[in-house]
Design a protein around this motif. Structure first.
Motif, PDB file in Angstrom:
ATOM      1  N   LEU A 414      15.211   1.474  -5.256  1.00  0.00           N
ATOM      2  CA  LEU A 414      14.969   0.411  -4.288  1.00  0.00           C
ATOM      3  C   LEU A 414      13.516  -0.052  -4.300  1.00  0.00           C
ATOM      4  CD1 LEU A 414      16.593  -1.126  -2.027  1.00  0.00           C
ATOM      5  CD2 LEU A 414      15.492   0.433  -0.420  1.00  0.00           C
ATOM      6  N   CYS A 415      12.589   0.883  -4.532  1.00  0.00           N
ATOM      7  CA  CYS A 415      11.165   0.581  -4.348  1.00  0.00           C
ATOM      8  C   CYS A 415      10.356   0.561  -5.634  1.00  0.00           C
ATOM      9  CB  CYS A 415      10.538   1.607  -3.399  1.00  0.00           C
ATOM     10  SG  CYS A 415      11.345   1.672  -1.816  1.00  0.00           S
ATOM     11  N   GLY A 416      10.928   1.044  -6.732  1.00  0.00           N
ATOM     12  CA  GLY A 416      10.177   1.096  -7.973  1.00  0.00           C
ATOM     13  C   GLY A 416       9.262   2.307  -8.037  1.00  0.00           C
ATOM     14  N   GLY A 417       8.778   2.585  -9.243  1.00  0.00           N
ATOM     15  CA  GLY A 417       8.001   3.797  -9.469  1.00  0.00           C
ATOM     16  C   GLY A 417       6.653   3.813  -8.791  1.00  0.00           C
ATOM     17  N   LYS A 418       5.943   2.683  -8.829  1.00  0.00           N
ATOM     18  CA  LYS A 418       4.596   2.650  -8.260  1.00  0.00           C
ATOM     19  C   LYS A 418       4.633   2.817  -6.743  1.00  0.00           C
ATOM     20  CE  LYS A 418       1.729  -0.090 -10.166  1.00  0.00           C
ATOM     21  NZ  LYS A 418       1.174  -1.364 -10.663  1.00  0.00           N
ATOM     22  N   ALA A 419       5.518   2.076  -6.082  1.00  0.00           N
ATOM     23  CA  ALA A 419       5.618   2.170  -4.621  1.00  0.00           C
ATOM     24  C   ALA A 419       6.057   3.565  -4.197  1.00  0.00           C
ATOM     25  CB  ALA A 419       6.598   1.126  -4.095  1.00  0.00           C
ATOM     26  N   TYR A 420       6.972   4.146  -4.956  1.00  0.00           N
ATOM     27  CA  TYR A 420       7.448   5.492  -4.625  1.00  0.00           C
ATOM     28  C   TYR A 420       6.297   6.491  -4.674  1.00  0.00           C
ATOM     29  CZ  TYR A 420      10.112   9.843  -4.887  1.00  0.00           C
ATOM     30  OH  TYR A 420      10.602  11.103  -4.652  1.00  0.00           O
ATOM     31  N   ARG A 421       5.477   6.418  -5.717  1.00  0.00           N
ATOM     32  CA  ARG A 421       4.359   7.357  -5.836  1.00  0.00           C
ATOM     33  C   ARG A 421       3.307   7.096  -4.761  1.00  0.00           C
ATOM     34  NH1 ARG A 421       1.892  10.865  -9.539  1.00  0.00           N
ATOM     35  NH2 ARG A 421       4.034  11.489  -9.988  1.00  0.00           N
ATOM     36  N   LEU A 422       3.002   5.832  -4.491  1.00  0.00           N
ATOM     37  CA  LEU A 422       2.034   5.524  -3.433  1.00  0.00           C
ATOM     38  C   LEU A 422       2.515   6.039  -2.084  1.00  0.00           C
ATOM     39  CD1 LEU A 422       1.008   1.872  -4.410  1.00  0.00           C
ATOM     40  CD2 LEU A 422      -0.460   3.901  -4.477  1.00  0.00           C
ATOM     41  N   SER A 423       3.806   5.921  -1.840  1.00  0.00           N
ATOM     42  CA  SER A 423       4.372   6.423  -0.591  1.00  0.00           C
ATOM     43  C   SER A 423       4.253   7.941  -0.514  1.00  0.00           C
ATOM     44  CB  SER A 423       5.839   6.007  -0.477  1.00  0.00           C
ATOM     45  OG  SER A 423       6.402   6.466   0.732  1.00  0.00           O
ATOM     46  N   GLN A 424       4.507   8.612  -1.627  1.00  0.00           N
ATOM     47  CA  GLN A 424       4.324  10.065  -1.659  1.00  0.00           C
ATOM     48  C   GLN A 424       2.882  10.432  -1.301  1.00  0.00           C
ATOM     49  OE1 GLN A 424       5.820  10.914  -5.737  1.00  0.00           O
ATOM     50  NE2 GLN A 424       7.078  12.477  -4.739  1.00  0.00           N
ATOM     51  N   PRO A 433      -4.107   2.387   0.880  1.00  0.00           N
ATOM     52  CA  PRO A 433      -4.128   1.166   1.697  1.00  0.00           C
ATOM     53  C   PRO A 433      -2.760   0.868   2.310  1.00  0.00           C
ATOM     54  CG  PRO A 433      -5.301   0.803  -0.363  1.00  0.00           C
ATOM     55  CD  PRO A 433      -4.646   2.149  -0.478  1.00  0.00           C
ATOM     56  N   HIS A 434      -2.791   0.430   3.561  1.00  0.00           N
ATOM     57  CA  HIS A 434      -1.561   0.084   4.274  1.00  0.00           C
ATOM     58  C   HIS A 434      -0.822  -1.021   3.536  1.00  0.00           C
ATOM     59  CE1 HIS A 434       1.185  -0.921   7.502  1.00  0.00           C
ATOM     60  NE2 HIS A 434       0.772  -2.166   7.455  1.00  0.00           N
ATOM     61  N   GLY A 435       0.509  -0.951   3.558  1.00  0.00           N
ATOM     62  CA  GLY A 435       1.254  -1.999   2.881  1.00  0.00           C
ATOM     63  C   GLY A 435       2.751  -1.911   3.078  1.00  0.00           C
ATOM     64  N   SER A 436       3.453  -2.824   2.417  1.00  0.00           N
ATOM     65  CA  SER A 436       4.908  -2.884   2.448  1.00  0.00           C
ATOM     66  C   SER A 436       5.420  -3.141   1.039  1.00  0.00           C
ATOM     67  CB  SER A 436       5.386  -3.998   3.387  1.00  0.00           C
ATOM     68  OG  SER A 436       5.038  -3.709   4.728  1.00  0.00           O
ATOM     69  N   VAL A 437       6.724  -2.969   0.882  1.00  0.00           N
ATOM     70  CA  VAL A 437       7.353  -3.151  -0.421  1.00  0.00           C
ATOM     71  C   VAL A 437       8.455  -4.197  -0.305  1.00  0.00           C
ATOM     72  CG1 VAL A 437       8.490  -2.015  -2.361  1.00  0.00           C
ATOM     73  CG2 VAL A 437       6.955  -0.699  -0.877  1.00  0.00           C
ATOM     74  N   CYS A 438       8.358  -5.251  -1.107  1.00  0.00           N
ATOM     75  CA  CYS A 438       9.477  -6.175  -1.286  1.00  0.00           C
ATOM     76  C   CYS A 438      10.379  -5.528  -2.336  1.00  0.00           C
ATOM     77  CB  CYS A 438       8.989  -7.543  -1.759  1.00  0.00           C
ATOM     78  SG  CYS A 438       7.866  -8.351  -0.613  1.00  0.00           S
ATOM     79  N   THR A 439      11.525  -5.057  -1.915  1.00  0.00           N
ATOM     80  CA  THR A 439      12.323  -4.143  -2.731  1.00  0.00           C
ATOM     81  C   THR A 439      13.128  -4.861  -3.808  1.00  0.00           C
ATOM     82  OG1 THR A 439      14.288  -4.254  -1.333  1.00  0.00           O
ATOM     83  CG2 THR A 439      12.553  -2.698  -0.682  1.00  0.00           C
ATOM     84  N   THR A 440      13.870  -4.072  -4.567  1.00  0.00           N
ATOM     85  CA  THR A 440      14.722  -4.631  -5.616  1.00  0.00           C
ATOM     86  C   THR A 440      15.898  -5.418  -5.038  1.00  0.00           C
ATOM     87  OG1 THR A 440      15.953  -2.538  -5.729  1.00  0.00           O
ATOM     88  CG2 THR A 440      14.117  -2.820  -7.263  1.00  0.00           C
ATOM     89  N   VAL A 441      16.133  -5.292  -3.724  1.00  0.00           N
ATOM     90  CA  VAL A 441      17.144  -6.148  -3.082  1.00  0.00           C
ATOM     91  C   VAL A 441      16.721  -7.611  -3.207  1.00  0.00           C
ATOM     92  CG1 VAL A 441      18.230  -6.765  -0.883  1.00  0.00           C
ATOM     93  CG2 VAL A 441      17.920  -4.356  -1.489  1.00  0.00           C
ATOM     94  N   LEU A 442      15.426  -7.872  -3.035  1.00  0.00           N
ATOM     95  CA  LEU A 442      14.904  -9.229  -3.217  1.00  0.00           C
ATOM     96  C   LEU A 442      15.074  -9.664  -4.671  1.00  0.00           C
ATOM     97  CD1 LEU A 442      13.291 -11.746  -2.319  1.00  0.00           C
ATOM     98  CD2 LEU A 442      11.199 -10.457  -2.833  1.00  0.00           C
TER      99      LEU A 442
END
Length: 672
Positions: A414-424, A433-442
């Protein structure tokens, strides 16, 4: 009459005072305390003032403590017993500089107990004690030279079933409640203490007592942010104390702080881990947040029905300032509220007594870590097998956009590799840095708009041409996302996060587009450009050698606050060219660091570290980093390596103008 007595002379069972006796039984290091007899409160309640003899004796002892203390201060703490209320909350008074302030503090302590109704039951005990201070931050010295200033630290430990957990922070031990903390887990076997796990995140903030404030937030000096709070010799000593007490009295919780002599144990309490009602079974609750920032906000609860509160349709969001300021009026009112509440409580661990009382009084209290919620947010709480997941549905319900904090819960599909690692990294406690993810649903919706049913390498060029900011249907979908970002007066980074990006076998570094310093009005345009880069010539060229990847390729987009960096760069947790795992390389350049990553930077500072010897073995280029910053970056590499199974990391980082280190990316660096 003797107006100040020792803990041994106190006549009744009192958990807080008894704790001092317990600590001395196991030869834990403590300070001497001077207990207020129960008769003092009785006289105060009847007459509204203290006997002169009491004020004189208390004042003289306070003066003695203040004169001997390096910080020239004293402390007054509570020792309340109220039938039906376990460990009732109350104030404590730090940094008292005169005997008059000490007397006034006792007056405030008693007034608080009266106001809370603690004294109505004849079996209640309203007492407290006077003690020397823990280490107080010398704020003037700290501002002038933080590296040479003695930094306090503290925390708490619990022990049950042969396992001991210790949480520790820089600053006073209350910081464990709302700030990122070290965690050490020990197993006790045959009288020996074995450390079986250490979690040492980035600790950029600390809560300290100063001569002018009870508690105030400060930045931890940069070279200490990745350090282990307790030394390897202090960890087993803390474990010993709490373990021996638990063996004798059942599970115990011990709090500790530091003074000029080192660790000093402050408090002991029975520890019984109760699962809140909502976490005992698998449940799913959805409700709307109701923010409580002060006493006036409690009026909001009176306008709600019992069913709204009991069912979780309305969830109480405790503002973190209530915790930091120890607003006992608010916490006490919530704990004693007649209806069972769902409470979202800030922090990463619960040392505040009020947190425990919420659960003990039948409320369902959930720690939310550093997750951010606002008034009116729609929140989902899911409990499965005792584990809790809290999601802000206001930002994630259709799953086109989720917070970066939540990305690790949803996975790379859903979030891709980079977002997943940043979230970890974010959940591990590192500064991301604070942020959000436009997911693969988009991504899927964009392809549907374009009429793409199946991805093949051959149709990539056609798809690339179709995806454009000029495509009104695509733009309409993207324009509807991230409305709160579009209102902000700041710039953002827009980065690719493909499902295969930063994966075990394929980093795909440099294949897809990313954009920096994006104005709010340009968000849609750049999000679309990142999605479009999925089908670029670079992507086609790479995938032509890895055709098996095409069927699983999707693109998510990470939108983050842009860090105003004074210097930025990369860290390689091993020397790739020589396959040397004992060398850590740090490269730095001024500004954003994008030129360095792309190989275009003209001014670069370079460091080579020997991991085993923990020293710099080579340095080249201009002096862009201070020595504390260099040490901190090396420790960042070591900490990230330990978080990811001892795999060296390829790290992008930035240091902002305030001197704080931010992790922009970390991927596994595979060196054979």
């Amino acid at each position: 009459m003797k107006w100040l007595i020792s803990p041994e002379d106190y006549p009744l069972p009192n958990p807080r005072i008894d704790g001092w006796r317990k600590l001395r039984e196991v030869k834990a290091r403590t300070v001497d305390i001077f207990v207020l007899p129960l008769e003092v409160f009785d006289l105060y309640r009847k007459k509204g003032s203290f006997p002169k003899d009491f004020e004189e004796e208390l004042g003289n002892k306070a003066k003695e403590i203040i004169e001997k203390s390096p910080s020239h201060t004293a402390i007054i703490r509570r020792a309340f017993v109220v039938p039906g209320l376990e460990n009732p909350p109350g104030p404590r008074f730090l940094g008292l500089k005169t005997k008059e302030e000490v007397v006034n503090a006792v007056c405030e302590l008693y007034s608080f107990a009266i106001k809370q109704g603690y004294a109505k039951d004849p079996k209640s005990q309203i007492s407290g004690w006077l003690e020397p201070p823990s280490l107080i931050l010398d704020i003037e010295k700290f501002k002038e030279n933080p590296q040479s200033t003695m930094i306090p630290y503290g925390g708490y430990a619990i022990s049950e079933n042969g396992i001991t957990e210790i949480y520790a922070v820089f600053g006073i031990n209350e910081g464990v409640q709302s700030l990122v903390a070290d965690r050490y887990v020990l197993e006790i076997r045959r009288g020996k203490y074995y450390v079986i796990r250490k979690e040492i995140p980035q600790k950029n903030l600390m809560l300290c007592t100063t001569l002018s404030t009870q508690s105030q937030r400060f930045f931890v000096p940069v070279e200490m942010q990745f350090d282990q709070v307790l030394s390897d010799s202090e960890i087993p000593e803390v474990a010993r104390v709490v373990y021996e007490l638990s063996q004798k009295y059942g599970p115990q919780r011990v709090e500790f702080s530091t003074d000029e002599g080192g660790i000093c144990f402050n408090e002991v309490a029975d520890y019984y881990k109760k699962q809140p009602m909502a976490t005992q079974v698998n449940t799913k609750v959805i409700g709307e947040t109701l923010s409580i920032t002060g006493v006036a906000d409690l009026d909001k609860l009176t306008k709600l029905t019992r069913d709204e509160l009991n069912s979780g349709q309305k969830m109480i969001l405790v503002d973190e300032n209530v915790i930091l300021k120890r607003n006992y009026d608010v916490l006490g009112a919530l704990a004693s509220w007649k209806d069972n509440l769902y409470v979202l409580y800030p922090g990463v661990a619960a040392t505040q007594h009020a947190m425990r009382i919420l659960a003990d009084k039948g409320h369902r209290a959930f720690l939310i870590g550093s997750q951010k919620f606002e008034e009116g947010d729609k929140v989902q709480i899911v409990t499965t097998g005792g584990k809790v997941r809290i999601t802000n549905l206001s930002k994630t319900e259709d799953q086109k956009v989720i917070t970066l904090w939540d990305a690790s819960l949803f996975g790379t599909e859903l979030c891709g590799g980079k977002a997943y690692r940043l979230s970890q990294l974010k959940t591990f406690g590192f500064q991301v840095p604070h942020g959000s993810v436009c997911t693969t649903v988009l991504f899927d919706e964009v392809l549907k708009i374009l009429g793409v049913d199946k991805l093949t390498l051959e149709n990539f060029p056609k798809i690339e041409k179709k995806i454009s900011i000029d495509n009104k249907r695509v733009k309409f979908v993207v324009d509807d996302l991230l409305p709160e970002y579009r209102k902000q007066n700041k710039v953002f980074s827009i980065r690719s996060s493909a499902t295969l990006e930063d994966s075990y076998k394929h980093s795909l570094a440099g294949i897809f587009e990313s954009f920096l310093n994006v104005d709010p009005g340009k968000l849609s345009e750049n999000i679309i450009k990142v999605i479009r880069s999925t089908f670029s010539k670079r992507a086609v060229e790479y995938l032509s050698h890895h055709k098996d990847l095409v069927k699983n390729l999707k693109m998510a987009v990470v939108v983050q606050d842009m860090i105003k960096a004074k210097v930025a760069g990369v860290i390689f947790g091993a020397k790739v060219q020589t396959k040397d795992h004992n060398i850590v390389e740090i490269e730095a350049s001024t500004g954003l660091g994008e030129a360095l990553v792309s190989g275009k930077a003209k001014v670069v500072e370079y460091y080579s570290f020997n991991r085993q010897e923990r020293r710099i073995v080579e340095r080249k280029g201009p002096e862009l980093l201070t020595q504390p910053e260099v040490k901190a970056l090396f420790m960042l590499s070591e900490r990230l390596r330990s978080e990811f199974s001892d795999i060296p990391q390829d790290i992008e980082w930035a240091i902002d103008k305030g001197g704080q280190i931010w992790v922009l990316q970390s991927r596994d660096l595979f060196v054979s």
